[in-house]
Structure formats: C-alpha cells, structure tokens
Design an enzyme around this catalytic site. Structure first.
Site, PDB file in Angstrom:
ATOM      1  N   ARG A 111      -5.478  14.069  -1.801  1.00 46.23           N
ATOM      2  CA  ARG A 111      -5.961  12.863  -2.495  1.00 46.23           C
ATOM      3  C   ARG A 111      -7.337  12.544  -1.949  1.00 46.23           C
ATOM      4  O   ARG A 111      -7.509  12.401  -0.728  1.00 46.23           O
ATOM      5  CB  ARG A 111      -5.031  11.663  -2.268  1.00 46.23           C
ATOM      6  CG  ARG A 111      -5.665  10.349  -2.681  1.00 46.23           C
ATOM      7  CD  ARG A 111      -4.752   9.155  -2.637  1.00 46.23           C
ATOM      8  NE  ARG A 111      -3.811   9.188  -3.745  1.00 46.23           N
ATOM      9  CZ  ARG A 111      -3.122   8.119  -4.169  1.00 46.23           C
ATOM     10  NH1 ARG A 111      -3.276   6.949  -3.590  1.00 46.23           N
ATOM     11  NH2 ARG A 111      -2.280   8.230  -5.184  1.00 46.23           N
ATOM     12  N   HIS A 130      -5.383  12.019 -12.259  1.00 46.09           N
ATOM     13  CA  HIS A 130      -4.184  11.721 -11.455  1.00 46.09           C
ATOM     14  C   HIS A 130      -2.992  12.408 -12.147  1.00 46.09           C
ATOM     15  O   HIS A 130      -2.114  11.740 -12.707  1.00 46.09           O
ATOM     16  CB  HIS A 130      -4.000  10.207 -11.368  1.00 46.09           C
ATOM     17  CG  HIS A 130      -3.048   9.751 -10.313  1.00 46.09           C
ATOM     18  ND1 HIS A 130      -2.481  10.611  -9.381  1.00 46.09           N
ATOM     19  CD2 HIS A 130      -2.540   8.511 -10.026  1.00 46.09           C
ATOM     20  CE1 HIS A 130      -1.692   9.923  -8.574  1.00 46.09           C
ATOM     21  NE2 HIS A 130      -1.702   8.656  -8.947  1.00 46.09           N
ATOM     22  N   GLN A 148       0.863  11.595 -11.628  1.00 46.54           N
ATOM     23  CA  GLN A 148       1.262  10.295 -12.185  1.00 46.54           C
ATOM     24  C   GLN A 148       1.666  10.449 -13.653  1.00 46.54           C
ATOM     25  O   GLN A 148       2.636   9.839 -14.120  1.00 46.54           O
ATOM     26  CB  GLN A 148       0.091   9.299 -12.062  1.00 46.54           C
ATOM     27  CG  GLN A 148       0.370   7.937 -12.659  1.00 46.54           C
ATOM     28  CD  GLN A 148       1.369   7.111 -11.856  1.00 46.54           C
ATOM     29  OE1 GLN A 148       1.243   7.000 -10.645  1.00 46.54           O
ATOM     30  NE2 GLN A 148       2.359   6.533 -12.520  1.00 46.54           N
ATOM     31  N   ASP A 206      -4.116  -0.308 -15.851  1.00 47.36           N
ATOM     32  CA  ASP A 206      -4.327   0.027 -14.434  1.00 47.36           C
ATOM     33  C   ASP A 206      -5.292  -1.016 -13.872  1.00 47.36           C
ATOM     34  O   ASP A 206      -5.901  -1.787 -14.636  1.00 47.36           O
ATOM     35  CB  ASP A 206      -4.919   1.456 -14.351  1.00 47.36           C
ATOM     36  CG  ASP A 206      -5.161   1.932 -12.925  1.00 47.36           C
ATOM     37  OD1 ASP A 206      -4.564   1.365 -11.985  1.00 47.36           O
ATOM     38  OD2 ASP A 206      -5.962   2.877 -12.743  1.00 47.36           O
ATOM     39  N   CYS A 222       0.563   2.364 -13.442  1.00 47.19           N
ATOM     40  CA  CYS A 222       0.795   3.346 -12.375  1.00 47.19           C
ATOM     41  C   CYS A 222       1.101   2.676 -11.040  1.00 47.19           C
ATOM     42  O   CYS A 222       1.698   3.294 -10.164  1.00 47.19           O
ATOM     43  CB  CYS A 222      -0.409   4.272 -12.242  1.00 47.19           C
ATOM     44  SG  CYS A 222      -1.953   3.386 -11.962  1.00 47.19           S
ATOM     45  N   ARG A 227       7.898   9.299  -9.829  1.00 42.79           N
ATOM     46  CA  ARG A 227       6.860  10.035  -9.092  1.00 42.79           C
ATOM     47  C   ARG A 227       7.508  11.096  -8.202  1.00 42.79           C
ATOM     48  O   ARG A 227       7.054  12.213  -8.068  1.00 42.79           O
ATOM     49  CB  ARG A 227       6.024   9.090  -8.203  1.00 42.79           C
ATOM     50  CG  ARG A 227       5.219   8.017  -8.928  1.00 42.79           C
ATOM     51  CD  ARG A 227       4.172   8.593  -9.857  1.00 42.79           C
ATOM     52  NE  ARG A 227       3.343   9.601  -9.214  1.00 42.79           N
ATOM     53  CZ  ARG A 227       2.353   9.350  -8.337  1.00 42.79           C
ATOM     54  NH1 ARG A 227       2.041   8.118  -8.022  1.00 42.79           N
ATOM     55  NH2 ARG A 227       1.654  10.334  -7.781  1.00 42.79           N
TER      56      ARG A 227
END
Ligand code: CP
Ligand code: NVA
Length: 333
Positions: free
Chosen positions: A106, A133, A136, A229, A270, A315
C-alpha cells in the site's frame, strides 16, 4: 482458471472471467469459514505486508486471510523499514522476494507497486495506491452479488471525487463486469479522459455503459447502488478540505439522494467514513464548516440500505481468494 504466479495490481490486468472466478472463490471460502471448515492450503508460506499509508481493513484482511490459509505474516510500516528512504523499491523487491512467497504493498503512486512487481519474482498485491484499490472492488462486488444475486445489468453511481482510487477502480471493475457506471461529480472531479475512454471500450464489449454527469438527479435515477468515499484521501494536504467541501457538498449522499434512486437501492462506502463527528478529523472539519457529517449523512450510513460492514467483512474473504489463486497449486473452485 490458472492465476498462479500472477500479480494483482489493477483490475485492468484481469479478464471478466478471472474477476468472476476470484469473486466466486471468495464466496466459497466465506461459506467454508462460516461452517468452520479449515482451508490451510498455503501452510508454511510467508508473506510480507508493506504499508506506507495507514490501514485498518486492508491490513487486518491480509493478516487474517493469511493466517486462515496457514501462512506466516510479516508487517512492515513506513517508519520501521528502509523502504524508500535508504533502499529503492527495486532493491526492496529483490530482497523480499528472496524470503517471502508474496508481497502486499500500500503506497502512493501506482508506478511504485508496478515497479515492486517488476523486480519481484513472487506475486505482488496492490493494497491501495492513489490511482487504484482493486482488492476493495472485489469485496464490493461480492457484496453486491450477495444482495442482488448478480452484477451484470445493475447501475452503480459513484458520488463525489471520481478522480481518485475508488472512482477509478469502480469504473474499471464495472466496465469489466457489465455494470452501468455513473461518475456523479462536478466536471473537474471526473476521472481522467484516457481511463474513461479505455473503460468505455471495455464496457461496450461487456454490454454496459460509462457515464459522467454533474447532475445529481439525472445521475442517480434508476440506481441500484449509490457509492461514495471520503472527499480528501490519504496523502492529500489538509488544506484542500475547504475547497472540497464547497465543491462536493451537493454530491453528499443524503436521504434525498437515496430517495431519487431505485426503491431497493443500497448504499456503499469503502470506509473509513465521516458520517458523524465521532472521529478526531471528522469533528474538527465538521465544526469548522458547521456540518454534522461530510460525504454521507449519518441517517443513510446507519440505515437498512447501508451495506458498509458487509463490504468490510468481505475484504477478508476476497483478499484470501486473491492470495490463494496466485499462490496455490490448484484450480480452487
Ligand atoms: N477500505 C480500506 O481500504 O480501508 P483501510 O484504509 O482501513 O484499509
Ligand atoms: N480514497 C481513500 C480510500 C481509503 C480506503 C483514500 O485513498 O484515502
């Protein structure tokens, strides 16, 4: 289906069938976990998790999924390693690939995770970059499938800043999986033109559409999924909050917005979300600008339409599927 040895860097690198396979595999692993059936298919392997930005879900998902598969997990944060400061990404890749069977990363630019993968002989998984991402999206699509029984033919509307990792990745994923995607944002927050063009081509092949609009009513009409988001992402300066609030407030997900969508529409995020003032940053920003929430109203976030905690759980199941498919010996069905 054989994904052994593949990196998982962005959904653009994967076919519709491959993405579908990963979502189905995650569903199977989730069912096994609920029944208490162990699946330690990667017993004794070792993985490294590199986090140059903070995380709750992604880190925990990789750790728990790794342990459930029988692996040993090493966590490296931005302070406690040499990465980027005393050692280049390419040298790091070669060092870690000599010890580990897989590496999660990440960080900031997508170019960094691509570079890591280029110099690593073991699979590299993208745990979030500024641009994408992808893990996700697998979790989100598993959640959507659980709620609607399908992906193809649904309409997903992304509200807010569509230029960053979540807007980009949902647009790519939707195009791949036959979901009609709408970026509902002020024009300056639309995703970049090149990526939009690429997604429109993919969408056409899969019988769906990509639409960009700054008109909330038009964008949201007929939506099955309303997604948002945070308005300021990790790595962006605190100073941009004022401008973002001024420009994105009309795109906040409120009860009125949910009422404009389909009757059975769900709300997705998310996470983490600023839906109330119960966080340090949320409180500070809300009080400074006289608001009680930011990108989503608390009444929507806590409503029956909200599936945010299902997404969070998924996830783990989807990341498990990615690791199993790229490190495992079999075609797990
Ligand atoms: N959604 C997500 O990636 O959350 P974290 O930042 O907590 O990992
Ligand atoms: N856009 C957000 C996503 C967090 C999961 C960020 O990059 O901070």
């Amino acid at each position: 289906m054989n994904l052994k040895g593949r990196d998982f860097l962005k959904l653009l690198d994967f076919s519709t069938q491959e993405i579908d396979y990963l979502i189905c595999l995650a569903g199977k692993l989730k069912a096994e976990k609920k029944k208490g059936i162990p699946h330690r298919h990667l017993q004794g392997k070792n993985i490294a998790l590199i986090f140059e930005k903070t995380s709750t879900r992604t880190r925990c998902a990789f750790e728990v999924a790794g342990y459930d598969l029988g692996m040993n997990v090493t966590y490296l944060d931005s302070q406690g390693s040499q990465i980027g400061k005393k050692e280049s990404i390419s040298d790091t890749a070669q060092v870690l690939a000599g010890m580990f069977d897989g590496i999660e990363y990440r960080g900031y630019g997508q170019n960094l995770v691509e570079e890591l993968a280029k110099y690593s002989k073991v699979p590299v998984w993208n745990g979030l970059t500024d641009e994408f991402h992808p893990t996700q999206i697998l979790a989100d699509f598993l959640t959507i499938k659980e709620k609607f029984g399908k992906l193809k033919g649904l309409k997903l509307v992304y509200m807010g800043d569509s230029r960053f990792n979540m807007g980009n990745s949902l647009m790519v994923g939707s195009a791949k999986m036959g979901i009609d995607f709408v970026a509902c944002s002020p024009k300056k927050y639309f995703p970049n033109e090149e990526l939009v063009a690429q997604c429109k081509t993919i969408a056409k092949q899969n019988g769906c559409t990509i639409e960009l609009t700054d008109n909330v009513e038009k964008g949201v009409k007929g939506a099955n999924i309303i997604y948002t988001d945070v308005w300021v992402s990790m790595g962006e300066p605190f100073e941009v909050w004022e401008q973002r609030i001024n420009e994105l407030l009309p795109y906040k997900v409120t009860d009125k917005v949910m009422d404009m969508a389909n009757k059975n529409a769900i709300f997705m995020h998310c996470l983490p979300a600023f839906h109330d003032k119960n966080t340090k940053i949320g409180k500070e920003i809300c009080e400074k600008f006289g608001l009680d929430s930011l990108e989503v109203a608390d009444s929507v976030f806590t409503s029956d339409k909200s599936v945010v905690f299902d997404e969070a759980e998924n996830r783990m199941h989807t990341i498990k599927a990615v690791m199993l498919a790229t490190l495992g010996e079999n075609d797990y069905k």
